[in-house]
Design an enzyme around this catalytic site. Structure first.
Site, PDB file in Angstrom:
ATOM      1  CG  MET A  90      29.634 -17.910  46.404  1.00  0.00           C
ATOM      2  SD  MET A  90      29.540 -17.049  48.149  1.00  0.00           S
ATOM      3  CE  MET A  90      30.794 -17.708  49.241  1.00  0.00           C
TER       4      MET A  90
ATOM      5  CB  VAL B 114      31.268 -23.910  38.610  1.00  0.00           C
ATOM      6  CG1 VAL B 114      32.746 -23.450  37.852  1.00  0.00           C
ATOM      7  CG2 VAL B 114      31.563 -25.516  39.052  1.00  0.00           C
TER       8      VAL B 114
ATOM      9  CD  GLU C  79      26.768 -26.967  45.950  1.00  0.00           C
ATOM     10  OE1 GLU C  79      27.701 -26.632  45.577  1.00  0.00           O
ATOM     11  OE2 GLU C  79      26.599 -27.467  47.177  1.00  0.00           O
TER      12      GLU C  79
ATOM     13  CE  LYS D  32      29.986 -27.219  43.319  1.00  0.00           C
ATOM     14  NZ  LYS D  32      30.607 -25.913  43.168  1.00  0.00           N
TER      15      LYS D  32
ATOM     16  CB  SER E 184      27.219 -24.543  50.448  1.00  0.00           C
ATOM     17  OG  SER E 184      26.593 -24.410  49.256  1.00  0.00           O
TER      18      SER E 184
ATOM     19  CG  HIS F  69      31.575 -23.425  53.008  1.00  0.00           C
ATOM     20  ND1 HIS F  69      30.660 -23.653  54.022  1.00  0.00           N
ATOM     21  CD2 HIS F  69      30.559 -22.824  51.831  1.00  0.00           C
ATOM     22  CE1 HIS F  69      29.354 -22.968  53.903  1.00  0.00           C
ATOM     23  NE2 HIS F  69      29.396 -22.815  52.422  1.00  0.00           N
TER      24      HIS F  69
ATOM     25  CD  GLU G 140      31.516 -24.623  57.785  1.00  0.00           C
ATOM     26  OE1 GLU G 140      31.175 -25.227  58.690  1.00  0.00           O
ATOM     27  OE2 GLU G 140      30.920 -24.634  56.517  1.00  0.00           O
TER      28      GLU G 140
ATOM     29  CG  ASN H 297      25.382 -23.679  55.228  1.00  0.00           C
ATOM     30  OD1 ASN H 297      24.882 -22.671  55.972  1.00  0.00           O
ATOM     31  ND2 ASN H 297      25.703 -23.822  54.050  1.00  0.00           N
TER      32      ASN H 297
ATOM     33  CE1 TYR I  22      35.238 -12.717  63.771  1.00  0.00           C
ATOM     34  CE2 TYR I  22      35.353 -14.529  65.173  1.00  0.00           C
ATOM     35  CZ  TYR I  22      35.507 -13.331  64.874  1.00  0.00           C
ATOM     36  OH  TYR I  22      36.465 -12.748  65.852  1.00  0.00           O
TER      37      TYR I  22
HETATM   38  P1  NAI Z   1      26.600 -18.425  40.837  1.00  0.00           P
HETATM   39  O1  NAI Z   1      25.511 -19.107  39.975  1.00  0.00           O
HETATM   40  O2  NAI Z   1      26.661 -17.032  41.209  1.00  0.00           O
HETATM   41  O3  NAI Z   1      28.165 -18.485  39.969  1.00  0.00           O
HETATM   42  C1  NAI Z   1      28.455 -19.732  39.248  1.00  0.00           C
HETATM   43  C2  NAI Z   1      29.277 -19.220  38.202  1.00  0.00           C
HETATM   44  O4  NAI Z   1      30.076 -20.420  37.789  1.00  0.00           O
HETATM   45  C3  NAI Z   1      28.486 -18.639  36.952  1.00  0.00           C
HETATM   46  O5  NAI Z   1      29.167 -17.422  36.637  1.00  0.00           O
HETATM   47  C4  NAI Z   1      28.769 -19.560  36.020  1.00  0.00           C
HETATM   48  O6  NAI Z   1      28.935 -18.859  34.640  1.00  0.00           O
HETATM   49  C5  NAI Z   1      30.118 -20.304  36.285  1.00  0.00           C
HETATM   50  N1  NAI Z   1      30.160 -21.494  35.684  1.00  0.00           N
HETATM   51  C6  NAI Z   1      29.261 -22.559  35.714  1.00  0.00           C
HETATM   52  N2  NAI Z   1      29.987 -23.647  35.117  1.00  0.00           N
HETATM   53  C7  NAI Z   1      31.224 -23.409  34.800  1.00  0.00           C
HETATM   54  C8  NAI Z   1      32.178 -24.141  34.242  1.00  0.00           C
HETATM   55  N3  NAI Z   1      32.119 -25.405  34.073  1.00  0.00           N
HETATM   56  N4  NAI Z   1      33.649 -23.528  34.040  1.00  0.00           N
HETATM   57  C9  NAI Z   1      33.700 -22.048  34.307  1.00  0.00           C
HETATM   58  N5  NAI Z   1      32.509 -21.426  35.089  1.00  0.00           N
HETATM   59  C10 NAI Z   1      31.446 -22.188  35.272  1.00  0.00           C
HETATM   60  O7  NAI Z   1      26.655 -19.285  41.961  1.00  0.00           O
HETATM   61  P2  NAI Z   1      27.384 -18.959  43.535  1.00  0.00           P
HETATM   62  O8  NAI Z   1      26.179 -18.659  44.266  1.00  0.00           O
HETATM   63  O9  NAI Z   1      28.622 -18.184  43.291  1.00  0.00           O
HETATM   64  O10 NAI Z   1      27.872 -20.546  43.951  1.00  0.00           O
HETATM   65  C11 NAI Z   1      29.030 -21.029  43.567  1.00  0.00           C
HETATM   66  C12 NAI Z   1      29.592 -22.145  44.258  1.00  0.00           C
HETATM   67  O11 NAI Z   1      29.630 -21.706  45.846  1.00  0.00           O
HETATM   68  C13 NAI Z   1      28.369 -23.274  44.923  1.00  0.00           C
HETATM   69  O12 NAI Z   1      28.931 -24.511  44.884  1.00  0.00           O
HETATM   70  C14 NAI Z   1      27.465 -22.661  46.014  1.00  0.00           C
HETATM   71  O13 NAI Z   1      27.337 -23.924  46.451  1.00  0.00           O
HETATM   72  C15 NAI Z   1      28.791 -21.966  46.721  1.00  0.00           C
HETATM   73  N6  NAI Z   1      28.498 -21.238  47.895  1.00  0.00           N
HETATM   74  C16 NAI Z   1      27.363 -20.433  47.491  1.00  0.00           C
HETATM   75  C17 NAI Z   1      27.229 -19.439  48.632  1.00  0.00           C
HETATM   76  C18 NAI Z   1      26.068 -18.223  48.340  1.00  0.00           C
HETATM   77  O14 NAI Z   1      25.627 -17.801  49.331  1.00  0.00           O
HETATM   78  N7  NAI Z   1      25.863 -17.938  47.148  1.00  0.00           N
HETATM   79  C19 NAI Z   1      27.801 -19.478  50.059  1.00  0.00           C
HETATM   80  C20 NAI Z   1      28.679 -20.482  49.975  1.00  0.00           C
HETATM   81  C21 NAI Z   1      28.988 -21.285  48.963  1.00  0.00           C
END
Ligand code: NAI
Ligand code: 3HC
Length: 701
Positions: free
Chosen positions: A307, A383, A385, A390, A412, A433, A445, A483, A641
């Protein structure tokens, strides 16, 4: 003359100006006004030619959509246009802003057209489930030829003035003041004794299409995938075909018949609902348009994963410099590489120049140093979830960021208010979101925390507009709007396969309903591990008496995370995105059914549709009652959308109204009797059904 159209002479040229803000729609007053002005111009002995133009921000943007469905008061637009075309004095249309639909049809009734360089022209009717109904399908092919006209009419996207000029829709691009330029252009045409060009009388370009009869079938074939399920695009093609096979007057009659067929179709009503819903959604009663906003000059994103990378691209695409902060160099390098590859793929497809790619990449700065975010006007956290992570990130941001900075979370499922407690500025904390892939999906969102200030909301709304998102305000609850509703949809899909349907049967029913894919293909695309992690987090609080399908968990335990691992609910050949049924999954489903004592049976397609779609409606009703969504139509926009709900069905809440809430309630009540607590009818749905009302009546309340 009506006060929405004026007539004035400038030297030897009479100028008719339409002044019907905001978009000069062709309401009855405008139609009457332009006819009166035309008569006045024709009677004005000192006027040698006439110009028609729009006052304010645009030329005429089309028929007045709000008049649709009511008996049409005279004069008919076709008559108005015929009067222009038959005018004994030369008439020039002078275009700026957007000359769309009926507006472009008026322009095509004029003898010549000029425009400022920033103008756009087009026939967006198809996006409202319609076709151009005032001669557009007959005149445009006569003017520019059938092949270039077809995608303009059946596709609906506007063209920039330069392209329109190259095609011959616009005769002259005017530099400087449009009225002065148009008056000079008209005077020049008169001086050069140029003919009064009547497009309806020039058949040359459509006649050549007669010798290539396969052209229309080939075009139908080319739009088949994109226009699947839609009624209007194919009627558009038929109307253009009439321009080729019939004389002008008969073609016009055929166009009218097809126009009325479209107008009376449920699809058009649904698409017009979606058009207005999209405009309504940004109106927040307690955050009016005048609410002050903070300037956003620089941004930061925390996390360069799936994301974070996409979100950073949104900023760069809008010209906003963005710092991307990661925890480790490897993750940062990988994240930046994904961004680079995404841009490179767009360049390869010819949709972005290399120079633009370089400019955008130069705006994205990857770093491990948190100090880089100190000056950002907004930070979006993306970062892992997990609440602990967070909160740690937000506490750190609160220490480092300037006091005015907005701190947004892309969570999310987590509680935005709890995240805000990690800061000393909860009024500046908000949920943003995004949907995956964040650089592509239009929906955002915006999650309003209990303490999010109006200024914070208005600032994020303005930012959403800049990064070209369709944004919807949601209250703070588990899953927000989209969701939270989806949970029931996915749950029933899983139950249905345990009861005897196959994943491919469920997906086909949903695909045939009009979604781009069914729940299982969608889960495989999104990644099954995401939901698995969330379910594990909630396992302790799940009532043991509740039915629970463990099949998705079993798949994950076997490393089947969906497309990315080549297997999930379906199997995928290497490099392929085509889902193939997998006996291993069937065996897991059968075992799960047996373990729960479920007797498998043939499940009908109708039951599948109801059991997947009704939970969206029932939960949507709860979300409305709780005030999590402001309007039923906001929910419709989220589903169109964000989740691919077919626009021609108007979104889940609109669709419920078309079924009738009494029927929806009765069916849900029957499923409640058969399947228990998940199907408890929402109180709002119950009330509206009893009162014989629809969700649409709430919007008016
Ligand atoms: P991801 O696992 O692909 O990326 C998370 C990134 O955050 C990783 O690259 C990690 O190294 C980095 N990270 C973790 N802790 C950190 C910190 N303390 N400081 C700096 N970087 C840090 O996860 P993704 O899928 O991108 O999800 C991220 C957020 O977006 C979550 O909250 C998720 O629920 C939300 N989200 C995800 C969706 C999806 O389809 N993947 C859709 C909508 C929201
Ligand atoms: N009729 C009635 N109202 C219209 C309208 C129309 N054709 N087009 C826009 N509006 C209204 C909007 O609902 C909005 O109202 P609100 O302020 O109360 O919410 C207001 O005008 C401003 O619209 P936008 O917020 O969309 O303004 P933008 O500047 O962002 O966009 C636009 C302007 C590009 C013209 C966009 O409004 C648009 O695409 N409009 C629809 C154009 C269209 O579909 N035309 C074809 C109509 S059908 C037709 O012409 C049939 C003919 O062939 C016979």
């Amino acid at each position: 003359m009506t006060d929405v159209v004026s007539y004035e002479r400038h030297g030897t040229i009479g100028v008719i100006t339409v002044n019907n803000p905001p978009v000069n729609a062709l309401s009855v007053g405008v139609r009457r006004g332009i006819v009166d002005s035309l008569s006045r111009g024709l009677a004005d002995g000192a006027a040698t030619a006439l110009v028609i133009m729009g006052g304010g921000r645009t030329f005429i943007a089309g028929a007045d959509i709000r008049e649709f469905g009511q008996p049409l008061a005279p004069p008919d637009l076709n008559e108005v246009i015929a009067w222009f075309e038959d005018s004994p004095k030369l008439v020039v249309a002078a275009l700026h802003g957007t000359a769309l639909g009926g507006g472009l049809e008026v322009a095509l009734g004029c003898h010549y057209r000029c425009a400022v360089g920033s103008a756009q022209v087009g026939f967006p009717e198809v996006k409202l489930g319609l076709l151009p109904g005032a001669g557009g399908t007959q005149r445009l092919p006569r003017l520019i030829g059938v092949e270039p006209a077809l995608p303009i009419i059946a596709g609906g996207d506007p063209l920039p003035a330069s392209k329109a000029q190259a095609l011959g829709i616009i005769d002259e691009i005017v530099a400087g003041d449009l009225r002065d330029g148009a008056v000079a252009f008209a005077a020049r045409l008169v001086a050069e004794r140029r003919p009064l060009r009547k497009i309806s009388a020039s058949d040359g370009k459509v006649l050549t299409a007669r010798s290539t009869p396969g052209l229309f079938d080939a075009f139908r074939g080319s739009i088949e995938r994109q226009a699947r399920g839609y009624f209007a695009p194919f009627r558009c093609v038929e109307a253009v075909q009439a321009a080729v096979t019939l004389p002008f007057a008969e073609g016009l009659r055929r166009e009218r018949e097809l126009f009325l067929e479209c107008m009376q179709s449920p699809q058009s009503r649904a698409q017009i609902h979606a058009f207005f819903a999209e405009r309504e959604v940004t109106k927040i009663p307690d955050v009016p348009k005048e609410t002050p906003t903070q300037p956003i000059m620089t941004a930061a994103v925390i996390g360069a994963g799936t994301m974070g990378g996409g979100i950073a691209m949104n900023f760069a695409n809008a010209g906003i410099p963005v710092q991307v902060v990661e925890a480790a160099q490897t993750a940062l390098d990988r994240g930046i590489e994904v961004i680079r590859n995404n841009y490179a793929a767009t360049v390869e497809k010819g949709r972005l120049t290399q120079a633009d790619m370089d400019r955008r990449l130069a705006l994205i700065h990857g770093t491990l140093a948190w100090d880089a975010v100190a000056d950002a006007d907004i930070v979006i956290e993306a970062v892992f979830e997990e609440m602990g992570v967070k909160k740690e990130v937000f506490a750190r941001l609160d220490r480092i960021c300037k006091p005015s900075a907005i701190l947004a979370t892309n969570t999310s499922t987590l509680d935005v208010d709890e995240i805000a407690t990690a800061t000393a500025r909860p009024e500046k904390v908000i949920g943003t979101h995004f949907f995956s892939p964040a650089n592509v999906m239009r929906l955002l969102e915006v999650v309003r925390g209990a303490k999010s200030s109006k200024e914070t909301i208005a600032t994020v709304a303005e930012l959403a507009r800049r990064i070209r998102k369709v944004w919807v305000l949601a209250g703070n609850c588990d899953g927000f709007i989209g969701n939270r509703m989806l949970a029931g949809y996915l749950r029933e899909a899983a139950f249905l396969v345990e009861e005897g349907a196959s994943p491919e049967q469920v997906d086909k029913v949903i695909y045939d309903f009009g979604f781009p894919m069914g729940p299982f293909a969608m889960s495989d695309l999104a990644g099954l591990d995401v939901g698995w992690r969330i379910r594990k987090g909630k396992a302790a609080t799940r009532p043991t008496t509740q039915r629970y399908s463990p099949v998705a968990d079993r798949l994950c335990e076997r490393g089947r995370f969906g497309q990315k691992t080549g297997a999930g609910w379906f199997r995928y050949a290497p490099g392929s995105r085509t889902p193939r049924p997998d006996p291993e999954v069937e065996a897991l489903i059968v075992a799960s059914a047996r373990a729960q004592g479920i007797e498998r049976r043939a499940v009908s397609d109708d039951e599948i549709l109801e059991r997947c779609i009704y939970p969206l409606i029932n939960e949507g009703a709860r979300i409305l009652e709780e005030g999590i969504a402001l309007r039923p139509s906001d929910i419709d926009i989220i589903y169109i959308y964000g989740y691919g709900f077919p626009p021609y069905r108007g979104g889940p809440m609109y669709y419920a109204d078309t079924l009738g809430l009494k029927r929806v309630y009765d069916d849900i009540a029957a499923y409640h009797r058969a399947h228990g607590e998940f199907w408890q009818p929402a109180p709002l749905l119950t009330r509206l059904a009893e009162e014989g009302k629809g969700f649409r009546d709430l919007a008016r309340a």
